[in-house]
Design a protein around this motif. Sequence first.
Motif, PDB file in Angstrom:
ATOM      1  N   SER A 160      26.637  33.975  38.489  1.00 18.12           N
ATOM      2  CA  SER A 160      26.594  32.806  37.613  1.00 18.12           C
ATOM      3  C   SER A 160      27.991  32.198  37.544  1.00 18.12           C
ATOM      4  CB  SER A 160      26.137  33.225  36.214  1.00 18.12           C
ATOM      5  OG  SER A 160      26.204  32.145  35.321  1.00 18.12           O
ATOM      6  N   TYR A 161      28.088  30.928  37.941  1.00 18.56           N
ATOM      7  CA  TYR A 161      29.367  30.227  37.938  1.00 18.56           C
ATOM      8  C   TYR A 161      29.538  29.509  36.607  1.00 18.56           C
ATOM      9  CZ  TYR A 161      29.102  31.276  42.871  1.00 18.56           C
ATOM     10  OH  TYR A 161      29.005  31.928  44.065  1.00 18.56           O
ATOM     11  N   LYS A 162      30.576  29.872  35.875  1.00 20.34           N
ATOM     12  CA  LYS A 162      30.749  29.388  34.506  1.00 20.34           C
ATOM     13  C   LYS A 162      31.057  27.896  34.411  1.00 20.34           C
ATOM     14  CE  LYS A 162      31.884  33.914  32.890  1.00 20.34           C
ATOM     15  NZ  LYS A 162      32.464  34.711  31.881  1.00 20.34           N
ATOM     16  N   ASN A 163      31.875  27.367  35.306  1.00 15.28           N
ATOM     17  CA  ASN A 163      32.273  25.957  35.206  1.00 15.28           C
ATOM     18  C   ASN A 163      31.162  24.996  35.594  1.00 15.28           C
ATOM     19  OD1 ASN A 163      34.789  26.797  34.399  1.00 15.28           O
ATOM     20  ND2 ASN A 163      35.749  26.510  36.382  1.00 15.28           N
ATOM     21  N   THR A 164      30.232  25.423  36.435  1.00 14.43           N
ATOM     22  CA  THR A 164      29.185  24.524  36.918  1.00 14.43           C
ATOM     23  C   THR A 164      27.814  24.811  36.314  1.00 14.43           C
ATOM     24  OG1 THR A 164      28.694  25.966  38.792  1.00 14.43           O
ATOM     25  CG2 THR A 164      30.350  24.232  39.142  1.00 14.43           C
ATOM     26  N   SER A 165      27.673  25.925  35.613  1.00 15.67           N
ATOM     27  CA  SER A 165      26.383  26.349  35.049  1.00 15.67           C
ATOM     28  C   SER A 165      25.323  26.558  36.122  1.00 15.67           C
ATOM     29  CB  SER A 165      25.887  25.357  33.997  1.00 15.67           C
ATOM     30  OG  SER A 165      26.784  25.314  32.917  1.00 15.67           O
ATOM     31  N   LEU A 166      25.747  26.923  37.318  1.00 13.98           N
ATOM     32  CA  LEU A 166      24.811  27.249  38.397  1.00 13.98           C
ATOM     33  C   LEU A 166      24.688  28.751  38.540  1.00 13.98           C
ATOM     34  CD1 LEU A 166      25.688  24.784  41.296  1.00 13.98           C
ATOM     35  CD2 LEU A 166      23.690  24.743  39.808  1.00 13.98           C
TER      36      LEU A 166
END
Length: 183
Positions: free
Chosen positions: A105-111
Amino acid sequence: MYSPLRNSIYFSIIALAVFFLFSCEGNFKEVQKSNFADFVPSGEADSINIKYTDSGRIKSVLVSPKMLDFATVEFPYTEFPNGVKVTMYDDMGKKTFVVSKYAISYKNTSLIDLRGAVKISNESGQLFETEQLYFDQKNEWFYTEKSYKFTDPKGISYGEGVDFSKDFKIINSQVVSGEVDKQ
């Protein structure tokens, strides 16, 4: 003319230069090692069960045997190396189930990138299977360019490249084949 003193000074200078060259190489390698820190998570958890809520309602429940949090790197992310099981709830309380062998889970992109035997199912008997799938948390939207299999009580379809809403109400396929009952 041959001078033993001159020759010994010459050899001493060469020996000293060789010594410094080898000692500098050793020091240089140590300096290089000190500039690279080990890439380790800032947080680690085993056997997690996380409930995400919004306005007092449970929106999803995430269960995983291991979580690694890399919050202090330039592009922060959370990794689930041993997979995830997620139950998502819509506003009416209907459930959608997501399972994968690996997730990040990528925190800056919410992906969220789901990989390895990804399966999404719901209470209506629909099942979506692929090897990699992305989930856009902000828009509650899934998508992949990989091949997939979609099983519905009306039939089975296969395809490559698709995006869809988390409740399967909207499905946009790029390439699709299979048999579906029209009724």
